[in-house]
Write a protein that holds these residues in place. Sequence first.
Motif, short mmCIF file in Angstrom:
data_model
loop_
_atom_site.label_atom_id
_atom_site.label_comp_id
_atom_site.label_asym_id
_atom_site.label_seq_id
_atom_site.Cartn_x
_atom_site.Cartn_y
_atom_site.Cartn_z
N ALA A 109 1.07 -1.21 -0.32
CA ALA A 109 -0.37 -0.14 0.08
C ALA A 109 1.31 1.49 -0.26
O ALA A 109 0.28 2.30 -0.92
CB ALA A 109 -1.15 0.09 1.89
N PHE A 149 1.94 2.69 -3.14
CA PHE A 149 0.20 3.28 -3.86
C PHE A 149 0.89 4.72 -4.25
O PHE A 149 0.53 5.02 -5.03
CB PHE A 149 -0.94 3.21 -3.51
N GLY A 150 1.81 5.52 -3.37
CA GLY A 150 1.79 6.98 -3.51
C GLY A 150 3.58 7.37 -4.63
O GLY A 150 3.04 8.01 -5.36
N SER A 195 1.89 14.83 -2.53
CA SER A 195 1.47 14.10 -1.75
C SER A 195 1.27 15.12 -0.07
O SER A 195 1.01 15.15 0.55
CB SER A 195 2.53 12.90 -0.43
N LEU A 244 -6.08 1.18 -0.85
CA LEU A 244 -4.96 2.04 -1.79
C LEU A 244 -4.46 0.76 -2.78
O LEU A 244 -4.02 1.11 -3.71
CB LEU A 244 -4.01 2.38 -0.74
N GLY A 281 -4.58 1.73 -6.68
CA GLY A 281 -3.47 1.74 -7.28
C GLY A 281 -2.90 0.78 -8.80
O GLY A 281 -2.55 1.05 -9.57
N LEU A 327 -8.44 9.58 -2.54
CA LEU A 327 -7.57 9.08 -2.04
C LEU A 327 -6.52 9.81 -1.87
O LEU A 327 -5.42 9.01 -1.00
CB LEU A 327 -7.05 8.50 -3.34
N GLN A 328 -5.93 11.47 -1.94
CA GLN A 328 -4.73 12.13 -1.28
C GLN A 328 -5.13 11.79 0.22
O GLN A 328 -4.21 11.83 1.29
CB GLN A 328 -4.63 13.04 -2.31
N GLN A 356 -6.76 9.85 2.37
CA GLN A 356 -6.45 8.07 2.39
C GLN A 356 -5.15 7.96 2.95
O GLN A 356 -4.57 7.43 3.96
CB GLN A 356 -7.50 7.32 1.88
N TRP A 357 -4.18 8.87 1.82
CA TRP A 357 -3.03 8.01 1.53
C TRP A 357 -2.21 8.47 3.02
O TRP A 357 -1.50 8.49 3.42
CB TRP A 357 -2.41 8.67 0.43
N GLN A 358 -2.18 10.01 2.64
CA GLN A 358 -2.11 10.77 4.11
C GLN A 358 -2.54 10.59 5.42
O GLN A 358 -1.80 10.31 6.67
CB GLN A 358 -2.66 12.29 3.75
#
Length: 491
Positions: free
Chosen positions: A327, A330-331, A342, A379, A383, A399-400, A402-404
């Motif tokens: 995961a 994904f970034g 990010s 993620l 991805g 998604l941004q 959730q990623w953070q």
Amino acid sequence: MPLSLYNTLTRRKEPFDPIEPGKVRMYVCGITAYNYFHVGNARVFVIFDVVRRYLLWRGYTVRYVQNFTDIDDKILKRAVAEQTTMQAIADRYIAAYFEDADRLNILRADAYPRATHAIDGIQRLIHELEQRQYAYAADGDVYYSVRQFPEYGKLSGRKLEDMQAGASGRVDVEEESEKKKDPADFALWKAAKPGEPSWESPWGAGRPGWHIECSAMVRDELGESIDIHAGGNDLTFPHHENEIAQSEAVTGKPLARYWLHNGFINMDGEKMSKSLGNFRLTRDLLANYDPMAFRLFVLQAQYRKPIDFTSDALDAAENGWKTLKEALQFGTQFAALSGWSSEVDDLDQETVDRFNAAMDDDFNTPIALSVLFELAKTLTREGNKLVHQGKPDLPIDQLQRQWQTFINLLGVLGLESKPVNLGGNISQETILTGDLTVGLSDGDVDTLIQQRQDARLAKNWAEGDRIRNELQAQGITLIDQKDGITRWHRN
């Protein structure tokens, strides 16, 4: 829901209410520096590192102190065996502690007091106990008179008549029992023996007992009363029980508001014990397993429960960590294919609330981890769609967030991927910052892909394969689509 902790002293969960609002004073018993620390110690350090991280996450200012016992019979025995000094042995294994703890991503404490640096405070505390008739001198030794402290046993729940002299395993019962007024009494100061380090004192040359060291160091570093005192279950009695008796007899105040103790590690179903010879050094473990996999293994159990240390459990933790790392990739995919940055300030509040609710319930890390694995699943799925379909299903701003949220909550648990080389000049550090300017630029990749397309149109298949292989070596994967367009992503 407010943060609640299980307090060993009261045997129930209690809302967390620090002595000074917004500030936490926390003391964790550290190693006796005569060997590398074992996986049971590692569980202690990981658990209370997470407790500290979570308190910081929730906005508290935390002063975190962890001691080193650097004068002890075990250290002296090793020094004699190796024909060196006590200090040399202690220095060696304190340095080794930092090496292994750093690999486990354990934050450095605010202070690491050593027993040998706290001699003045130790002697002052013994003198005060003697003045209040809680301690008595006996031929160069000084003992604590347990029956003078009516509340003795309140932490462990033991009755005095059931307690055994020498339960700590750190005294020679036969040698010392003749000097005691009561078999339950314990040493505060030990008279010097030939060839051993000693310090001058009002009772003659000698060295401190084990229990008095922590009482003095807590007082010197954090004051008479602290918020959290923590350690493994094995320290509840006699060590922490004796700390309470020593400190509270002098100050008349609670030594700590909350006493936290983590459960044992069992080795293949049997309690880990040096006497049974079934303990395992953390350093040996980390030679074969990712440190973050061990950290995940520890956090998959609620901290007060016992945990079974088996190869199957560790392998499962390795697989779990691989899932989380997938995961994390994904970034890279998102930044490379959508130009996403990010640097997003807001987090997914619903996810944060679920995570906090789990941690507020006496640091329920298994439930908190389940929230992270759900995020990881989302993620990774998005991805994959981004790479193979050109766009994810979920909106980019979602998604941004959730990623953070994912990388922030991983950090609260100390689960972080260290910078590693990924095949080109791209590091994991680059992935986490979203900075993909090192190595081949996007323009460089596009140019090489066009050169490959030209070679393929000229039926120069060898040149086309060479360019693909060159890109692959730089961590670039190409995806040839049916419409003739070639997509790419960084591995």
